[in-house]
Every structure is written in C-alpha cells, then in structure tokens.
Enzyme design. Structure first.
Site, short mmCIF file in Angstrom:
data_model
loop_
_atom_site.label_atom_id
_atom_site.label_comp_id
_atom_site.label_asym_id
_atom_site.label_seq_id
_atom_site.Cartn_x
_atom_site.Cartn_y
_atom_site.Cartn_z
N ASP A 1 3.83 -14.81 -3.12
CA ASP A 1 4.72 -14.14 -4.06
C ASP A 1 3.99 -14.10 -5.40
OD1 ASP A 1 6.61 -13.46 -5.96
OD2 ASP A 1 8.17 -14.78 -5.16
N VAL A 2 3.69 -12.89 -5.89
CA VAL A 2 2.87 -12.79 -7.11
C VAL A 2 3.57 -13.36 -8.34
CG1 VAL A 2 1.51 -10.81 -6.31
CG2 VAL A 2 3.62 -10.41 -7.62
N ALA B 1 8.93 -2.73 -17.88
CA ALA B 1 7.83 -3.45 -17.22
C ALA B 1 6.59 -2.56 -17.12
CB ALA B 1 8.25 -3.92 -15.83
N LYS B 2 6.78 -1.30 -16.76
CA LYS B 2 5.63 -0.41 -16.57
C LYS B 2 4.98 -0.05 -17.90
CE LYS B 2 5.48 -0.09 -12.09
NZ LYS B 2 4.51 -0.97 -11.41
N SER C 1 3.47 3.48 -14.28
CA SER C 1 4.29 4.54 -13.69
C SER C 1 4.60 5.58 -14.76
CB SER C 1 5.60 3.95 -13.17
OG SER C 1 6.52 4.96 -12.85
N GLY D 1 0.74 -6.40 -2.80
CA GLY D 1 1.72 -5.47 -2.24
C GLY D 1 1.05 -4.50 -1.29
N TYR E 1 12.57 -1.40 -15.11
CA TYR E 1 11.30 -0.92 -14.53
C TYR E 1 10.45 -0.20 -15.58
CZ TYR E 1 8.43 1.62 -11.00
OH TYR E 1 7.41 2.13 -10.24
P1 NAP Z 1 6.46 -0.11 -1.70
O1 NAP Z 1 6.20 0.85 -0.60
O2 NAP Z 1 7.84 -0.60 -1.94
O3 NAP Z 1 5.47 -1.36 -1.52
C1 NAP Z 1 5.49 -2.43 -2.42
C2 NAP Z 1 4.91 -3.65 -1.74
O4 NAP Z 1 4.93 -4.75 -2.69
C3 NAP Z 1 5.74 -4.11 -0.52
O5 NAP Z 1 4.89 -4.38 0.57
C4 NAP Z 1 6.43 -5.35 -1.04
O6 NAP Z 1 6.72 -6.33 -0.06
C5 NAP Z 1 5.38 -5.91 -2.00
N1 NAP Z 1 5.96 -6.88 -2.91
C6 NAP Z 1 7.17 -6.84 -3.51
N2 NAP Z 1 7.38 -7.95 -4.24
C7 NAP Z 1 6.28 -8.72 -4.08
C8 NAP Z 1 5.92 -10.01 -4.56
N3 NAP Z 1 6.71 -10.70 -5.39
N4 NAP Z 1 4.72 -10.53 -4.20
C9 NAP Z 1 3.90 -9.84 -3.37
N5 NAP Z 1 4.19 -8.60 -2.89
C10 NAP Z 1 5.37 -8.06 -3.22
O7 NAP Z 1 5.99 0.49 -3.12
P2 NAP Z 1 4.99 1.69 -3.50
O8 NAP Z 1 5.78 2.91 -3.65
O9 NAP Z 1 3.80 1.68 -2.61
O10 NAP Z 1 4.58 1.24 -4.98
C11 NAP Z 1 3.44 0.44 -5.25
C12 NAP Z 1 3.30 0.28 -6.76
O11 NAP Z 1 3.20 1.57 -7.38
C13 NAP Z 1 4.48 -0.42 -7.42
O12 NAP Z 1 4.02 -1.24 -8.48
C14 NAP Z 1 5.30 0.73 -7.94
O13 NAP Z 1 6.12 0.33 -9.02
C15 NAP Z 1 4.20 1.68 -8.37
N6 NAP Z 1 4.65 3.08 -8.45
C16 NAP Z 1 5.14 3.74 -7.34
C17 NAP Z 1 5.56 5.06 -7.47
C18 NAP Z 1 6.11 5.85 -6.30
O14 NAP Z 1 6.55 7.00 -6.53
N7 NAP Z 1 6.13 5.33 -5.09
C19 NAP Z 1 5.49 5.71 -8.71
C20 NAP Z 1 4.99 5.01 -9.79
C21 NAP Z 1 4.57 3.70 -9.65
P3 NAP Z 1 8.15 -6.31 0.72
O15 NAP Z 1 8.07 -5.15 1.62
O16 NAP Z 1 8.20 -7.63 1.42
O17 NAP Z 1 9.18 -6.16 -0.37
#
Ligand code: NAP
Length: 255
Positions: free
Chosen positions: A65-66, A159-160, A144, A15, A156
C-alpha cells in the site's frame, strides 16, 4: 553478437496491476527495463508480470500500500534485492472518492490524499537514495487534467494539483544528482477508473466515452498506451534535460 555489459535500469510502477500502470509497466519492460509491478495485492500484479515475461522481459509483482511508510520501505528493499537498485519510479497508484463538496466525507478526502499525494511522497523518499547513489534517476508522477478543477473532485483535483508542485520541487532538489522529475497529466483515458465514473453517474461506458470524445480535439478518448508512450520518453536516457514539467496528454491543449 555483442554481450550486454551494463545491467538494465530498474523501474517501479505503482498501481501496475491494471489500467495506465499496467500499460506503463509493459511498455517500460519492452524498452528494456526490469520492472517491479507494485500494487495493493501481490497477486493482482501477476497478470502484468506474466505478460512482460511472456514477451521476454523481466518483472516481479510486489504487494504494498503506497500510503503506508513501512510497506513502502519493505517493497523498495525487495525490489533492490530481487531486481537491482530502482532508479526509475512511476507514481501511478490512484483511487477516486468523488462527491460534491457538501457530501464529501473526511474519509473521502483522506483516502485520496493518502494514496495520491502521501503515496508519491513515501515512494519517492524511499527510492531517491538509489537514484542519488547511481547519479541517475527518473520520477514520473501521474497528475490529471482534473488538477485544473473538476466538479465532484475537490479531493482528487487538490491531490493532482499538489502532485504538480511536488514534481517541480523534486526537480529542483534532485537535479544535481542526475535525477529528473516530471508529471504526466492525462485527460480522459479509458480504464476501470473512468468505467467506474460512468457507472456512478448512471451512464453506459460506451456512451460516456463517446460524449467525452465529443469535447476532445483529436475526437477520441485516450488509451493507457497513450500515457505509457509519454512516460517511456520521460524516463528515457535521452530525456535528462526535461525536468519539472507537466505534460498534459489529453488529445488537445490544456494549460
Ligand atoms: P485504475 O485502473 O483504477 O488503476 C489504479 C491502480 O492503482 C489499481 O490497480 C489499484 O489497485 C492501485 N492502487 C490503488 N490504491 C493503491 C495503493 N494504496 N497502493 C498501491 N496501489 C494502489 O486507474 P487508472 O485509470 O489506470 O489511473 C492510473 C493513474 O492515472 C491514477 O493516478 C489516476 O488518478 C491517473 N489518471 C487517470 C485518468 C483516467 O482517465 N483514467 C485521468 C487522469 C489521471 P486496486 O485495484 O486494488 O484498487
């Protein structure tokens, strides 16, 4: 000038086209690792790769796709061929399918479980042999603060929370091979994911961030770089005695 005698460690960040994954890939490359920028589409990772190579680092974009075992296997083989054996893995790919329980579809549930939980399982299973062979490995799973429960996120948060148990089990099973496993559990981080949540609840993103910051002890929301910094420490050579931990990176205390 002394010549570098050992090959750099090779990391896979899933990702990594944007958000926390992109910041982590860029940070690990700056730390001297070669980085596979894995995302759904290879083309989506190009920008992250360009930023790394422009700064003098080494990276390749990989599309996979993971949640698909065959794609994961092929991707890991490609990384081993193009960059070298991967011994650092950051399971970061994620999606949201938020809804209150009574409105949550089976597909909302399955999609989130497949990407976060099954994806981390498939990636780690595919990479662990390289780590065991090398006698060194670092796995970081993105949990998370929602693991503690969050309205509208039954899928979510499950999962987390599941990723925390997965992490601790990896730490127990793989420790004797020099492999550590830790989870980073971010609080509110400003990314496309939280922007999408703001849009879903009909709020301007700036107002949404300000409202969130009001409940955070350090009085601001997090940045992707805040998370990348913590991951950089956990995958470092010196962090070999830190394993099975859940590190909340949320601007204040969480259990
Ligand atoms: P994001 O900006 O939505 O980026 C997620 C990335 O994962 C995107 O590039 C997406 O690709 C890719 N992805 C989705 N499904 C996939 C798959 N099946 N195989 C490969 N890649 C895939 O998210 P983020 O906010 O940076 O979050 C990153 C991680 O941190 C996630 O696990 C999220 O749950 C966790 N997290 C985030 C927050 C927050 O506040 N942002 C808080 C707690 C935890 P597409 O663009 O093509 O969908």
């Amino acid at each position: 000038m002394t010549e570098q005698t050992t090959a750099p460690r090779v990391a896979i960040v899933t990702g990594a086209a944007r958000g926390i994954g992109a910041a982590t890939a860029i940070r690990l490359a700056a730390d001297g690792l070669a980085v596979a920028v894995l995302d759904l589409e290879e083309s989506a990772g190009k920008e992250t790769v360009e930023r790394i190579t422009a700064a003098g680092g080494r990276a390749v974009a990989i599309g996979a796709d993971v949640s698909d075992a065959e794609q994961v296997q092929r991707a890991v083989e490609r990384v081993a061929t193009e960059l070298g054996a991967p011994t650092v893995l950051v399971n970061n790919a994620g999606v949201l399918r938020d809804n209150l329980l009574f409105k949550m579809s089976e597909s909302d549930w399955d999609t989130v479980m497949n990407v976060h939980l099954k994806g981390a399982f498939l990636m780690t299973r595919a990479v662990q042999k390289h780590m065991v062979d090398a006698g060194f490995g670092r796995v970081v799973n993105l949990s998370s603060s929602s693991a503690q429960g969050n309205r509208g996120q039954a899928n979510y948060s499950a999962a987390k929370a599941g990723l925390q148990g997965f992490t601790k089990t990896l730490a127990i099973e793989l420790g004797k091979f020099g492999v550590t496993a830790n989870a980073v559990a971010p609080g509110f981080i400003a990314t496309d994911m939280t922007a999408a949540t703001a849009a879903r609840v009909g709020m301007d993103f700036e107002d949404f961030k300000n409202a969130a910051a009001g409940h955070i002890p350090v009085a601001r929301v997090g940045t992707p770089e805040d998370i990348a910094h913590t991951i950089s420490f956990l995958v470092s050579e010196g962090a070999g005695f830190v394993s099975g931990q859940v590190v909340y990176v949320a601007g204040g205390p969480l259990d």
